[in-house]
Design an enzyme around this catalytic site. Structure first.
Site, PDB file in Angstrom:
ATOM      1  N   ASP A   1       6.578  13.100  -7.672  1.00 42.27           N
ATOM      2  CA  ASP A   1       6.886  12.926  -6.629  1.00 42.27           C
ATOM      3  C   ASP A   1       5.551  11.706  -6.241  1.00 42.27           C
ATOM      4  O   ASP A   1       4.495  11.663  -6.725  1.00 42.27           O
ATOM      5  CB  ASP A   1       6.306  13.555  -6.146  1.00 42.27           C
ATOM      6  CG  ASP A   1       5.955  13.866  -4.208  1.00 42.27           C
ATOM      7  OD1 ASP A   1       7.148  14.934  -2.848  1.00 42.27           O
ATOM      8  OD2 ASP A   1       5.848  12.803  -3.916  1.00 42.27           O
TER       9      ASP A   1
ATOM     10  N   ASP B   1      11.245  10.522  -1.999  1.00 35.53           N
ATOM     11  CA  ASP B   1      10.343  10.182  -2.807  1.00 35.53           C
ATOM     12  C   ASP B   1      10.355  11.329  -4.536  1.00 35.53           C
ATOM     13  O   ASP B   1       8.717  11.337  -4.570  1.00 35.53           O
ATOM     14  CB  ASP B   1       8.834   9.777  -2.034  1.00 35.53           C
ATOM     15  CG  ASP B   1       8.121  11.596  -1.822  1.00 35.53           C
ATOM     16  OD1 ASP B   1       8.582  12.328  -1.972  1.00 35.53           O
ATOM     17  OD2 ASP B   1       6.995  11.230  -1.974  1.00 35.53           O
ATOM     18  N   GLU B   2      11.191  11.656  -4.302  1.00 36.41           N
ATOM     19  CA  GLU B   2      10.742  12.757  -5.552  1.00 36.41           C
ATOM     20  C   GLU B   2      12.152  12.796  -6.253  1.00 36.41           C
ATOM     21  O   GLU B   2      13.251  12.992  -5.175  1.00 36.41           O
ATOM     22  CB  GLU B   2      10.681  13.793  -5.029  1.00 36.41           C
ATOM     23  CG  GLU B   2      11.612  14.805  -3.741  1.00 36.41           C
ATOM     24  CD  GLU B   2      11.012  16.010  -3.429  1.00 36.41           C
ATOM     25  OE1 GLU B   2      10.459  16.983  -4.036  1.00 36.41           O
ATOM     26  OE2 GLU B   2      10.883  15.923  -2.405  1.00 36.41           O
TER      27      GLU B   2
END
Ligand code: TTP
Ligand code: MG
Length: 374
Positions: A9, A115-116
């Site tokens: 993340d 974002d992960e």
């Protein structure tokens, strides 16, 4: 076959990209979100970097509140926050570059949000595709080796993308996800096989994915604050308190999860919203903004690598926060801007008359999204 799963993340993602790209703001508290308008702005914060979080500013904080917090900090002699608009194209590009780096180390990567991502570092998987990474590694699983691969990934992202991330490693997706959040920012947490239950025990229940504010409230009424409090309840009890979710939770809090890594590119939709500076019923203004929002969404679609889409959805939020979504799915996939604009305006028009808005309520926010990307 035992698995080794990692979850990555990015740290303060939108703000970190802005800080990287605007050296003059390096080291400053940064807030990405809507225009604060000196405390009169009406949107929310997308994210704040860790410096700005020290002022109490978080994702979803009303932007007006964020401005006040920054002002309070300024009065105490701290630097005021820099407020910036989001630039999704930049974040999508950074996200893509990060997933390219991760793909060099694992053949099985699941993008879970902008974002992960999850990725598989099980020896049985790496042996097939990346034999050089698993030299000397035993089939029963080697968490040290997985940790050193993740260090390499973190270094490469730092070097090439100038961004930091946090990674969690565990025997399944659930543990990996909770572990990546454990030491943020720039963290690496390894939870070895057999240590899952001990790792989870002292977390507040909200850390378990699936426990949101409502479930938390119900559980607090039963004096359940920590995972270990929840573990005192039998499966039958949990089902009585929470219904079907209780069943799931019974296993989750014991670290059990067998959900697979799903490789496909997981963007489900591309969309944008705009909160107006004033609630309005101005038809010309609102339709003008809808045309612009459609353009911006379409530009991102063109860069996304998808060829077509089938569904256009709009969002309308009234002054009182009541929010409506309306969708149209086309008979055939399309790929042109005119269709997005036409369908969005067609879906919007009932909100100006008695079909969707008989009381002529003022409009606070509109949004448009394309879905069923092909
Ligand atoms: P997160 O990973 O939840 O947050 P983050 O990366 O900013 O910070 P952290 O270091 O705690 O991981 O979300 C990723 C991005 O998604 C974030 O940078 C901005 C966006 N976002 C929103 O726009 N609104 C929100 O409410 C949240 C939670 C995130
Ligand atoms: Mg993040």
């Amino acid at each position: 076959m035992p698995r080794i799963i990692a979850h990555l993340d990015m740290d303060a993602f939108f703000a970190a990209v802005e800080e990287r790209d605007r050296p003059k703001y390096k080291g400053q508290p940064i807030v990405v979100g809507s225009d604060p308008m000196e405390g009169k702005g009406r949107g929310v914060v997308s994210t704040a970097n860790y410096k700005a979080r020290k002022y109490g500013i978080r994702s979803a904080t009303p932007i007006s509140r964020a401005w006040q917090m920054s002002e309070e900090a300024r009065k105490k002699g701290f630097p005021p926050a820099i407020f910036l608009f989001p630039n999704f194209k930049k974040y999508e590009k950074a996200s893509f570059e990060v997933s390219k780096i991760v793909s060099k180390f694992s053949p099985l990567v699941e993008p879970a949000s902008i974002d992960e991502m999850y990725f598989d570092l099980s020896p049985s998987v790496l042996f097939r595709t990346h034999p050089e990474l698993v030299e000397g590694m035993s089939f029963c699983g080697n968490y040290k080796k997985a940790g050193s691969i993740c260090k390499k990934i973190k270094n490469k992202i730092k070097r090439e993308e100038k961004l930091t991330c946090s990674i969690g490693i565990g025997s399944n997706k659930l543990i990996a996800k909770i572990a990546s959040d454990f030491k943020k920012p720039d963290g690496l947490t390894v939870v070895e096989k057999g240590k899952e239950e001990a790792f989870l025990e002292n977390f507040p229940i909200r850390k378990i994915p699936g426990i949101g504010p409502k479930t938390e409230e119900i559980l607090l009424r039963h004096q359940i604050k920590l995972v270990k409090d929840l573990k005192k309840f039998s499966k039958v009890d949990l089902k009585k308190i929470l219904g079907k979710l209780g069943d799931d939770l019974y296993y989750k809090i014991r670290g059990v999860d067998d959900s697979p890594i799903v490789e496909k590119y997981e963007i489900k939709s591309i969309g944008e919203q705009e909160t107006f500076s004033k609630d309005t019923f101005d038809l010309k203004f609102i339709t003008g903004r809808m045309v612009k929002l459609s353009e911006s969404v379409f530009e991102r679609f063109e860069k996304s690598g998808f060829k077509n889409f089938k569904t256009i959805t709009i969002t309308v939020r009234f002054a009182g926060f009541e929010t409506k979504n309306r969708s149209r799915t086309l008979a055939k996939p399309v790929s042109d801007l005119k269709t997005v604009q036409f369908e969005a305006l067609k879906l919007l028009s009932p909100f100006f008359d008695k079909r969707e808005n008989p009381k002529k309520k003022l409009i606070r926010l509109i949004g448009v999204r394309i879905e069923k990307l092909i």
